[in-house]
Design a protein around this motif. Sequence first.
Motif, PDB file in Angstrom:
ATOM      1  N   ALA A   1       0.832  -1.212   0.000  1.00 48.34           N
ATOM      2  CA  ALA A   1       0.000   0.000   0.000  1.00 48.34           C
ATOM      3  C   ALA A   1       0.862   1.255   0.000  1.00 48.34           C
ATOM      4  O   ALA A   1       0.538   2.242  -0.678  1.00 48.34           O
ATOM      5  CB  ALA A   1      -0.931  -0.012   1.211  1.00 48.34           C
ATOM      6  N   ARG A   2       1.965   1.237   0.730  1.00 45.93           N
ATOM      7  CA  ARG A   2       2.842   2.411   0.763  1.00 45.93           C
ATOM      8  C   ARG A   2       3.495   2.652  -0.594  1.00 45.93           C
ATOM      9  O   ARG A   2       3.691   3.809  -1.004  1.00 45.93           O
ATOM     10  CB  ARG A   2       3.902   2.243   1.849  1.00 45.93           C
ATOM     11  N   ARG A   3       3.839   1.581  -1.311  1.00 46.05           N
ATOM     12  CA  ARG A   3       4.441   1.745  -2.629  1.00 46.05           C
ATOM     13  C   ARG A   3       3.450   2.391  -3.595  1.00 46.05           C
ATOM     14  O   ARG A   3       3.802   3.282  -4.374  1.00 46.05           O
ATOM     15  CB  ARG A   3       4.919   0.397  -3.168  1.00 46.05           C
ATOM     16  N   ILE A   4       2.197   1.950  -3.538  1.00 44.90           N
ATOM     17  CA  ILE A   4       1.182   2.541  -4.415  1.00 44.90           C
ATOM     18  C   ILE A   4       0.922   3.994  -4.003  1.00 44.90           C
ATOM     19  O   ILE A   4       0.780   4.877  -4.859  1.00 44.90           O
ATOM     20  CB  ILE A   4      -0.122   1.734  -4.361  1.00 44.90           C
ATOM     21  N   ALA A   5       0.889   4.247  -2.696  1.00 46.21           N
ATOM     22  CA  ALA A   5       0.657   5.607  -2.212  1.00 46.21           C
ATOM     23  C   ALA A   5       1.759   6.540  -2.693  1.00 46.21           C
ATOM     24  O   ALA A   5       1.497   7.708  -3.034  1.00 46.21           O
ATOM     25  CB  ALA A   5       0.591   5.610  -0.683  1.00 46.21           C
ATOM     26  N   HIS A   6       2.989   6.039  -2.737  1.00 45.25           N
ATOM     27  CA  HIS A   6       4.107   6.860  -3.216  1.00 45.25           C
ATOM     28  C   HIS A   6       3.916   7.235  -4.685  1.00 45.25           C
ATOM     29  O   HIS A   6       4.157   8.383  -5.082  1.00 45.25           O
ATOM     30  CB  HIS A   6       5.421   6.097  -3.034  1.00 45.25           C
ATOM     31  N   VAL A   7       3.473   6.281  -5.495  1.00 51.79           N
ATOM     32  CA  VAL A   7       3.213   6.558  -6.911  1.00 51.79           C
ATOM     33  C   VAL A   7       2.093   7.579  -7.046  1.00 51.79           C
ATOM     34  O   VAL A   7       2.186   8.526  -7.851  1.00 51.79           O
ATOM     35  CB  VAL A   7       2.847   5.257  -7.661  1.00 51.79           C
ATOM     36  N   VAL A   8       1.036   7.400  -6.273  1.00 53.79           N
ATOM     37  CA  VAL A   8      -0.106   8.320  -6.330  1.00 53.79           C
ATOM     38  C   VAL A   8       0.325   9.741  -5.977  1.00 53.79           C
ATOM     39  O   VAL A   8      -0.054  10.711  -6.647  1.00 53.79           O
ATOM     40  CB  VAL A   8      -1.219   7.837  -5.367  1.00 53.79           C
ATOM     41  N   GLU A   9       1.135   9.864  -4.927  1.00 54.10           N
ATOM     42  CA  GLU A   9       1.577  11.182  -4.494  1.00 54.10           C
ATOM     43  C   GLU A   9       2.570  11.792  -5.486  1.00 54.10           C
ATOM     44  O   GLU A   9       2.471  12.971  -5.828  1.00 54.10           O
ATOM     45  CB  GLU A   9       2.216  11.082  -3.111  1.00 54.10           C
ATOM     46  N   THR A  10       3.511  10.991  -5.954  1.00 57.37           N
ATOM     47  CA  THR A  10       4.545  11.489  -6.862  1.00 57.37           C
ATOM     48  C   THR A  10       3.957  12.021  -8.161  1.00 57.37           C
ATOM     49  O   THR A  10       4.370  13.065  -8.674  1.00 57.37           O
ATOM     50  CB  THR A  10       5.568  10.390  -7.175  1.00 57.37           C
ATOM     51  N   HIS A  11       2.974  11.289  -8.703  1.00 55.09           N
ATOM     52  CA  HIS A  11       2.406  11.661 -10.008  1.00 55.09           C
ATOM     53  C   HIS A  11       1.120  12.474  -9.882  1.00 55.09           C
ATOM     54  O   HIS A  11       0.488  12.777 -10.895  1.00 55.09           O
ATOM     55  CB  HIS A  11       2.145  10.396 -10.830  1.00 55.09           C
ATOM     56  N   GLU A  12       0.736  12.810  -8.647  1.00 51.16           N
ATOM     57  CA  GLU A  12      -0.476  13.601  -8.410  1.00 51.16           C
ATOM     58  C   GLU A  12      -1.674  12.975  -9.128  1.00 51.16           C
ATOM     59  O   GLU A  12      -2.356  13.614  -9.936  1.00 51.16           O
ATOM     60  CB  GLU A  12      -0.261  15.053  -8.854  1.00 51.16           C
ATOM     61  N   ILE A  13      -1.921  11.724  -8.800  1.00 46.09           N
ATOM     62  CA  ILE A  13      -2.986  10.959  -9.446  1.00 46.09           C
ATOM     63  C   ILE A  13      -4.362  11.504  -9.073  1.00 46.09           C
ATOM     64  O   ILE A  13      -4.647  11.757  -7.900  1.00 46.09           O
ATOM     65  CB  ILE A  13      -2.884   9.467  -9.050  1.00 46.09           C
TER      66      ILE A  13
ATOM     67  N   LEU B   1      -7.573  -3.603  -3.954  1.00 49.79           N
ATOM     68  CA  LEU B   1      -8.189  -2.317  -3.608  1.00 49.79           C
ATOM     69  C   LEU B   1      -8.476  -2.227  -2.116  1.00 49.79           C
ATOM     70  O   LEU B   1      -8.291  -1.173  -1.489  1.00 49.79           O
ATOM     71  CB  LEU B   1      -9.481  -2.122  -4.409  1.00 49.79           C
ATOM     72  N   ASP B   2      -8.906  -3.337  -1.541  1.00 51.02           N
ATOM     73  CA  ASP B   2      -9.205  -3.365  -0.113  1.00 51.02           C
ATOM     74  C   ASP B   2      -7.933  -3.166   0.710  1.00 51.02           C
ATOM     75  O   ASP B   2      -7.935  -2.458   1.725  1.00 51.02           O
ATOM     76  CB  ASP B   2      -9.868  -4.694   0.246  1.00 51.02           C
ATOM     77  N   ILE B   3      -6.836  -3.782   0.275  1.00 51.54           N
ATOM     78  CA  ILE B   3      -5.550  -3.620   0.970  1.00 51.54           C
ATOM     79  C   ILE B   3      -5.117  -2.158   0.925  1.00 51.54           C
ATOM     80  O   ILE B   3      -4.681  -1.588   1.930  1.00 51.54           O
ATOM     81  CB  ILE B   3      -4.488  -4.528   0.330  1.00 51.54           C
ATOM     82  N   MET B   4      -5.222  -1.548  -0.253  1.00 46.55           N
ATOM     83  CA  MET B   4      -4.860  -0.139  -0.381  1.00 46.55           C
ATOM     84  C   MET B   4      -5.724   0.718   0.525  1.00 46.55           C
ATOM     85  O   MET B   4      -5.231   1.631   1.211  1.00 46.55           O
ATOM     86  CB  MET B   4      -5.016   0.305  -1.835  1.00 46.55           C
TER      87      MET B   4
END
Length: 221
Positions: free
Chosen positions: A104-116, A143-146
């Motif tokens: 979840a943290r890895r996906i959150a980093h992508v979301v934050e970095t690319h301003e998803i 999705l539930d894990i995220m």
Amino acid sequence: MSMSKATSLAKIVMPPSKLASFLNWNNNTGVLLALHLHGNSVGLAVAQRTEHAVVPVGAVDCTDMFHGRAAEYLHRTAPSAGERGDDPRRAMRARRGALEGEFARRIAHVVETHEIAAIVANWPVAPDGARRPKECGKVLRVLDIMNTHAPGVLSTTRPVALWEEQHNTVDTATGMQSSQKLPSDILMDFMDTFSDRPSEECSSEDFLFVSDTTQNRSSYA
């Protein structure tokens, strides 16, 4: 990214047409993220509407997160007298939680970095349009894990659409049907479908789909 209380997936997942309407698609400059689950890997790609270009941003191997090493924990020999014995099931749950949190943290980093602004996830279906329970269950689990370990990554202001993807090829090694599509294909399909097309309103059937999909995710696990 600040942590916030998780929102029910039923309020976050919406049909693609509703997501396009939510984004005010033809005037939106936000960035989309594709989550493409294939086997035990989650592929990622990002796309900006104004450039109509898709850029792969890697993949996450989820083998341990999905399958763990249950046998290693559940078949440990009992501790000898005087030795400290941890509950193997508790240890297994703790390790699974750690793996899920890292994912979840890895996906959150992508979301934050690319301003998803929104997320499009693949939704595996058979050639006749029927859901593929096992594969769909894994998508909902991701999705539930995220949503559980990184609250705020998914929200009513950063929703998710499930993009139907037909599984109509056969993996010669496993004999199982599989998809040859890539994360970038999902976003290109989405953009090609809704570009230069009036935004569609969500119908009552769309809401039934969202409710049915998320509330019954346990049946696909």
